[in-house]
Motif scaffolding. Structure first.
Motif: not given
Length: 474
Positions: A220-237, A412-415
């Motif tokens: 849940l923490v990493l997914l919106p960070l990695m898909q910021r360009e492909q997932w439009p809209g603020p709800e992903k955060w 932690g390094q990966r995040i």
């Protein structure tokens, strides 16, 4: 403690060498694919979303598996986990090299990342098991050098392989190169690594609910960070706070689990200031450190038109500085402690600032030449950060917890890497719309953003130093 007889110095070095080679191979695949993306895109007609998953899917699977895999190695034996992880990584690399579609490649990258997550905590646990006290500084120094060099040299090696294999299919050799190395590593690991576990370790359990909570939280923490360009809209955060709440539930569950038996990850490790501050420094440093190569590769290839090989060569000064300083830092960390890490962080910040200044002052000069000296300074600083900080962070971790403790540190390094690439990448792409000489301006701004993130790690190191000096002697 181990099967196959006692571990004299020669056999310890051999076992460590096998571990470091495997760690290098798996960590190399984080950055080596960056320069292969244009070749891969043409060959498979991959979309931007496909390319994002080729990069981020590896990191996601890597981060998910680290702590459970470390726990498994603590319980069932690090040799078993290591051999399985390297064999799976080798198979996944071969399948990736034969990929005929973007979906095929993404699936094999996920498998590769999971295998890498199995391998890496075993290497740190192996060092904890085979070396005691201050003598761990040297092998941790070598591991730190491996981490730094593999990330920095990835674009260079990728450029060389693409130049040798051709623009159309050269990207396949980026994956095929892992196969012979992996086969040899499996054979040697089975012969050289300690295989037997203690009776206490064999009676521990894997804690499936802890695995689930940690996996969901990290995703849940990493997914919106990695898909910021492909997932439009603020709800992903909204997934980020949900992930943080899930990770809090994981910590509470592990604390409760500890009342009845050894937990998957003992949250009491954070009672050690060395582990807490070191983990924070690692998270922040990798947030700025990993993004450097991402934006430099984009700037050189897409902005200035350099080839993949030249883009890789431009990063070589950083890799060389990191290699030398890591070897030195691992030897002297016990003498200087956290101040050594602070000096390294300061050198990285200064080197990145000088790199941005060089681009500003001589914008039309060959980039590899004008950035060589400041990137060398930054690389030297990096070598004084990664290895010494890892040694200090894990210095008080008990051997039975070595795998899971190291796994949490690397999680932690990966995040940090994913968050840093998201933040720095956002600065980079937003600056591209600024008009004239946008690529240079985007690179300078994003480079300074990376330096700012690393400065936060420097603040954490200075806080640790100040607290240490305020403590009464004895």
């Amino acid at each position: 403690m181990t099967d196959g007889g006692p571990y004299d110095e020669r056999r310890r070095r051999q076992a460590l060498g096998v571990g470091l080679v495997a760690a290098f191979m798996t960590l190399l695949d984080i950055s080596i694919v960056n320069v292969a993306l244009p070749s891969l895109e043409r060959s498979l007609q991959a979309s931007p979303s496909d390319l994002q998953w080729v990069l981020s899917g590896y990191a996601l699977a890597f981060g998910l598996v680290l702590v459970p895999a470390g726990r498994f190695g603590d319980i069932r034996g690090r040799r078993n986990a290591f051999v399985f992880g390297v064999a799976l990584f080798t198979l996944a690399s071969a399948l990736a090299g034969f990929a005929q579609s973007p979906d095929w490649l993404v699936a094999t990258r996920l498998l590769q990342g999971a295998a890498a997550g199995v391998v890496n905590p075993q290497v740190t646990g192996l060092i904890q098991q085979l070396y005691q006290g201050p003598e761990r500084a040297r092998p941790f120094g070598l591991l730190g050098a491996t981490i730094g060099i593999s990330t920095a040299v990835g674009p260079l090696l990728g450029g060389l392989l693409i130049a040798a294999g051709g623009q159309e299919h050269g990207w396949r050799w980026v994956f095929f190169v892992n196969v012979p190395v992996g086969i040899v590593a499996v054979i040697l690991a089975w012969r050289l690594l300690p295989g037997r576990v203690t009776e206490r370790s064999s009676q521990r359990r894997l804690d499936p609910l802890g695995v689930l909570l940690l996996g969901v939280g990290v995703t849940l923490v990493l997914l919106p960070l990695m898909q910021r360009e492909q997932w439009p809209g603020p709800e992903k955060w909204l997934l980020v706070p949900a992930g943080l709440i899930t990770l809090l539930c994981f910590a509470l569950w592990e604390r409760r689990y500890a009342r009845h038996g050894p937990p998957m990850f003992d949250v009491r490790l954070f009672n050690h200031q060395s582990y807490t501050l070191g983990s924070l420094i690692a998270l922040l440093y990798f947030g700025g450190f990993t993004a450097i190569f991402f934006i430099l590769t984009l700037y050189l290839q897409n902005g200035r038109g350099y080839s993949a090989l030249v883009a890789g060569l431009a990063i070589t000064p950083f890799a060389l500085g990191s290699a030398v300083a890591s070897a030195v830092g691992g030897r002297i960390v016990n003498r200087y402690g956290r101040p050594l890490v602070a000096i390294g962080l300061l050198a990285v910040v200064a080197g990145l600032g000088l790199t941005a200044l060089a681009i500003e002052l001589v914008p039309h000069a060959p980039v590899p030449w004008v950035t060589a000296a400041p990137l060398l300074v930054a690389g030297i600083g990096s070598g004084l950060v990664i290895a010494p900080n890892q040694t200090l962070t894990l210095s008080q971790v008990p051997v039975p917890e070595a795998g899971s403790g190291a796994g949490m540190l690397q999680t932690g390094q990966r995040i940090g890497s994913a968050a840093g690439i998201a933040a720095v990448g956002a600065v980079f792409f937003s600056a591209l719309s600024d008009g004239t000489d946008a690529w240079s301006r985007a690179f300078e701004r994003s480079l300074l953003t990376s330096a700012g993130i690393i400065s936060l790690a420097l603040v954490a190191a200075l806080v640790d130093i100040a607290r240490h000096h305020r403590q009464p002697p004895g």
